[in-house]
Design a protein around this motif. Sequence first.
Motif, PDB file in Angstrom:
ATOM      1  N   GLU A  23     -78.259 -32.347  21.641  1.00 25.33           N
ATOM      2  CA  GLU A  23     -78.246 -33.800  21.513  1.00 25.33           C
ATOM      3  C   GLU A  23     -77.797 -34.203  20.116  1.00 25.33           C
ATOM      4  O   GLU A  23     -78.153 -33.576  19.123  1.00 25.33           O
ATOM      5  CB  GLU A  23     -79.648 -34.372  21.785  1.00 25.33           C
ATOM      6  CG  GLU A  23     -80.093 -34.205  23.223  1.00 25.33           C
ATOM      7  CD  GLU A  23     -81.406 -34.921  23.507  1.00 25.33           C
ATOM      8  OE1 GLU A  23     -81.866 -35.690  22.635  1.00 25.33           O
ATOM      9  OE2 GLU A  23     -81.971 -34.702  24.583  1.00 25.33           O
ATOM     10  N   GLU A  24     -77.016 -35.260  20.061  1.00 24.47           N
ATOM     11  CA  GLU A  24     -76.572 -35.831  18.794  1.00 24.47           C
ATOM     12  C   GLU A  24     -77.734 -36.574  18.140  1.00 24.47           C
ATOM     13  O   GLU A  24     -78.400 -37.371  18.792  1.00 24.47           O
ATOM     14  CB  GLU A  24     -75.409 -36.797  19.053  1.00 24.47           C
ATOM     15  CG  GLU A  24     -74.992 -37.632  17.864  1.00 24.47           C
ATOM     16  CD  GLU A  24     -74.407 -36.806  16.756  1.00 24.47           C
ATOM     17  OE1 GLU A  24     -75.199 -36.476  15.834  1.00 24.47           O
ATOM     18  OE2 GLU A  24     -73.212 -36.491  16.794  1.00 24.47           O
ATOM     19  N   THR A  25     -77.992 -36.288  16.870  1.00 26.80           N
ATOM     20  CA  THR A  25     -79.092 -36.982  16.175  1.00 26.80           C
ATOM     21  C   THR A  25     -78.611 -37.757  14.957  1.00 26.80           C
ATOM     22  O   THR A  25     -79.421 -38.380  14.268  1.00 26.80           O
ATOM     23  CB  THR A  25     -80.187 -35.986  15.746  1.00 26.80           C
ATOM     24  OG1 THR A  25     -79.640 -35.048  14.824  1.00 26.80           O
ATOM     25  CG2 THR A  25     -80.765 -35.243  16.944  1.00 26.80           C
ATOM     26  N   HIS A  26     -77.296 -37.698  14.671  1.00 25.88           N
ATOM     27  CA  HIS A  26     -76.766 -38.408  13.494  1.00 25.88           C
ATOM     28  C   HIS A  26     -75.609 -39.325  13.877  1.00 25.88           C
ATOM     29  O   HIS A  26     -74.705 -39.554  13.070  1.00 25.88           O
ATOM     30  CB  HIS A  26     -76.250 -37.409  12.455  1.00 25.88           C
ATOM     31  CG  HIS A  26     -77.250 -36.402  11.996  1.00 25.88           C
ATOM     32  ND1 HIS A  26     -78.419 -36.741  11.366  1.00 25.88           N
ATOM     33  CD2 HIS A  26     -77.237 -35.049  12.058  1.00 25.88           C
ATOM     34  CE1 HIS A  26     -79.083 -35.640  11.057  1.00 25.88           C
ATOM     35  NE2 HIS A  26     -78.407 -34.603  11.478  1.00 25.88           N
ATOM     36  N   THR A  27     -75.635 -39.845  15.091  1.00 28.30           N
ATOM     37  CA  THR A  27     -74.469 -40.551  15.630  1.00 28.30           C
ATOM     38  C   THR A  27     -73.886 -41.572  14.668  1.00 28.30           C
ATOM     39  O   THR A  27     -72.689 -41.547  14.350  1.00 28.30           O
ATOM     40  CB  THR A  27     -74.840 -41.250  16.950  1.00 28.30           C
ATOM     41  OG1 THR A  27     -75.422 -40.300  17.829  1.00 28.30           O
ATOM     42  CG2 THR A  27     -73.618 -41.874  17.593  1.00 28.30           C
ATOM     43  N   VAL A  28     -74.721 -42.483  14.180  1.00 24.37           N
ATOM     44  CA  VAL A  28     -74.224 -43.599  13.370  1.00 24.37           C
ATOM     45  C   VAL A  28     -73.784 -43.133  11.987  1.00 24.37           C
ATOM     46  O   VAL A  28     -72.665 -43.451  11.533  1.00 24.37           O
ATOM     47  CB  VAL A  28     -75.310 -44.695  13.246  1.00 24.37           C
ATOM     48  CG1 VAL A  28     -74.858 -45.785  12.285  1.00 24.37           C
ATOM     49  CG2 VAL A  28     -75.627 -45.279  14.617  1.00 24.37           C
ATOM     50  N   TYR A  29     -74.620 -42.359  11.317  1.00 27.93           N
ATOM     51  CA  TYR A  29     -74.323 -42.030   9.916  1.00 27.93           C
ATOM     52  C   TYR A  29     -73.231 -40.969   9.796  1.00 27.93           C
ATOM     53  O   TYR A  29     -72.459 -40.982   8.827  1.00 27.93           O
ATOM     54  CB  TYR A  29     -75.607 -41.639   9.180  1.00 27.93           C
ATOM     55  CG  TYR A  29     -76.373 -42.874   8.755  1.00 27.93           C
ATOM     56  CD1 TYR A  29     -76.463 -43.257   7.434  1.00 27.93           C
ATOM     57  CD2 TYR A  29     -76.979 -43.707   9.706  1.00 27.93           C
ATOM     58  CE1 TYR A  29     -77.145 -44.407   7.041  1.00 27.93           C
ATOM     59  CE2 TYR A  29     -77.655 -44.854   9.341  1.00 27.93           C
ATOM     60  CZ  TYR A  29     -77.734 -45.203   8.010  1.00 27.93           C
ATOM     61  OH  TYR A  29     -78.400 -46.355   7.635  1.00 27.93           O
ATOM     62  N   SER A  30     -73.115 -40.097  10.767  1.00 31.64           N
ATOM     63  CA  SER A  30     -71.986 -39.167  10.757  1.00 31.64           C
ATOM     64  C   SER A  30     -70.677 -39.927  10.924  1.00 31.64           C
ATOM     65  O   SER A  30     -69.675 -39.619  10.263  1.00 31.64           O
ATOM     66  CB  SER A  30     -72.125 -38.128  11.869  1.00 31.64           C
ATOM     67  OG  SER A  30     -73.074 -37.149  11.529  1.00 31.64           O
ATOM     68  N   GLU A  31     -70.690 -40.922  11.790  1.00 34.59           N
ATOM     69  CA  GLU A  31     -69.473 -41.703  12.000  1.00 34.59           C
ATOM     70  C   GLU A  31     -69.111 -42.507  10.748  1.00 34.59           C
ATOM     71  O   GLU A  31     -67.927 -42.693  10.442  1.00 34.59           O
ATOM     72  CB  GLU A  31     -69.631 -42.631  13.202  1.00 34.59           C
ATOM     73  CG  GLU A  31     -68.341 -43.285  13.661  1.00 34.59           C
ATOM     74  CD  GLU A  31     -67.259 -42.271  14.028  1.00 34.59           C
ATOM     75  OE1 GLU A  31     -66.069 -42.583  13.781  1.00 34.59           O
ATOM     76  OE2 GLU A  31     -67.585 -41.195  14.541  1.00 34.59           O
ATOM     77  N   LEU A  32     -70.111 -42.957  10.015  1.00 40.95           N
ATOM     78  CA  LEU A  32     -69.836 -43.658   8.749  1.00 40.95           C
ATOM     79  C   LEU A  32     -69.141 -42.729   7.758  1.00 40.95           C
ATOM     80  O   LEU A  32     -68.219 -43.142   7.046  1.00 40.95           O
ATOM     81  CB  LEU A  32     -71.140 -44.181   8.147  1.00 40.95           C
ATOM     82  CG  LEU A  32     -71.830 -45.327   8.895  1.00 40.95           C
ATOM     83  CD1 LEU A  32     -73.189 -45.626   8.260  1.00 40.95           C
ATOM     84  CD2 LEU A  32     -70.961 -46.581   8.890  1.00 40.95           C
ATOM     85  N   VAL A  33     -69.581 -41.478   7.715  1.00 37.17           N
ATOM     86  CA  VAL A  33     -68.933 -40.499   6.825  1.00 37.17           C
ATOM     87  C   VAL A  33     -67.482 -40.295   7.243  1.00 37.17           C
ATOM     88  O   VAL A  33     -66.567 -40.284   6.402  1.00 37.17           O
ATOM     89  CB  VAL A  33     -69.686 -39.151   6.836  1.00 37.17           C
ATOM     90  CG1 VAL A  33     -68.960 -38.138   5.958  1.00 37.17           C
ATOM     91  CG2 VAL A  33     -71.123 -39.328   6.357  1.00 37.17           C
ATOM     92  N   ARG A  34     -67.245 -40.163   8.541  1.00 38.34           N
ATOM     93  CA  ARG A  34     -65.880 -39.976   9.034  1.00 38.34           C
ATOM     94  C   ARG A  34     -64.999 -41.181   8.691  1.00 38.34           C
ATOM     95  O   ARG A  34     -63.830 -41.024   8.306  1.00 38.34           O
ATOM     96  CB  ARG A  34     -65.891 -39.752  10.547  1.00 38.34           C
ATOM     97  CG  ARG A  34     -66.635 -38.493  10.987  1.00 38.34           C
ATOM     98  CD  ARG A  34     -66.609 -38.303  12.496  1.00 38.34           C
ATOM     99  NE  ARG A  34     -67.514 -37.237  12.913  1.00 38.34           N
ATOM    100  CZ  ARG A  34     -68.639 -37.415  13.587  1.00 38.34           C
ATOM    101  NH1 ARG A  34     -69.000 -38.639  13.985  1.00 38.34           N
ATOM    102  NH2 ARG A  34     -69.408 -36.390  13.909  1.00 38.34           N
ATOM    103  N   THR A  35     -65.560 -42.373   8.829  1.00 39.88           N
ATOM    104  CA  THR A  35     -64.804 -43.594   8.540  1.00 39.88           C
ATOM    105  C   THR A  35     -64.417 -43.667   7.071  1.00 39.88           C
ATOM    106  O   THR A  35     -63.262 -43.966   6.729  1.00 39.88           O
ATOM    107  CB  THR A  35     -65.634 -44.831   8.924  1.00 39.88           C
ATOM    108  OG1 THR A  35     -65.903 -44.804  10.325  1.00 39.88           O
ATOM    109  CG2 THR A  35     -64.891 -46.114   8.575  1.00 39.88           C
TER     110      THR A  35
END
Length: 253
Positions: free
Chosen positions: A154-166
């Motif tokens: 299961e993904e547990t860092h969905t939002v903050y990982s995506e912020l890093v990618r952005t």
Amino acid sequence: MKNLFRRILAVYSLLALSAFTPPPGKITVYLIGDSTMSIKQVKAYPETGWGMPFAYFFDETVTVDNRAQNGRSTRTFIEEKRWQPVADKLQEGDYVFIQFGHNDEVPTKKSYTTEPEFKANLIRFITESRAKKATPVLITPVARRKFDAAGKIEETHTVYSELVRTVAADYKTPLIDLDKQSQQLLQQVGVENSKLLFLQLAPDEHPNYPEGKDDNTHFNELGARRMAEIVLANIKSLKLELADRIVKPEIVK
């Protein structure tokens, strides 16, 4: 005849100079982040941050300076004046590996950092590193060991990982997607075998944890090394200059 000899000598001199490559200068690789990366005290063993084995991958031209600290977010790392000493010491050619998110993303923690603050802090690390002609590298937060009932990670860092990618995309910064790649590793080894990578101890199995430990966030020595190896593979695939300083395996004759 003398002129011809001089011309030949000049050509050989130029060829010799062009063939000579000066040895690379010494650099420092700074690690800034949280407990999944940090150096552990002896009393915490076998808990191991992935930055610990990472330090041994490079030749004598590289110093790995691990500034990661347990429980820190981008905000608290800055507020506690842990970033400024790094920024002050940076030299041309250095690297800054940046991995936060575990503590930024939890609203109930004192280290909580809002999404706009998190992005702004990452951008600060990038711009201030580049101002010193150092290379920032963004890393998404490493995965937690969490499987659903069907055995799917299961993904547990969905939002903050995506912020890093952005931020990485917007600021054209090298990105190591450790969240995604560590999830892939955990899925590959499975629900039970993945326990062998984390701080999972039965009562009385280790003197530091007489009551045992059931930790799905922090790594043991094996887990830390596997995560460090993922980072190392990305250094190569990103074709960072740092890849040329990785220790070459000795060939046994």
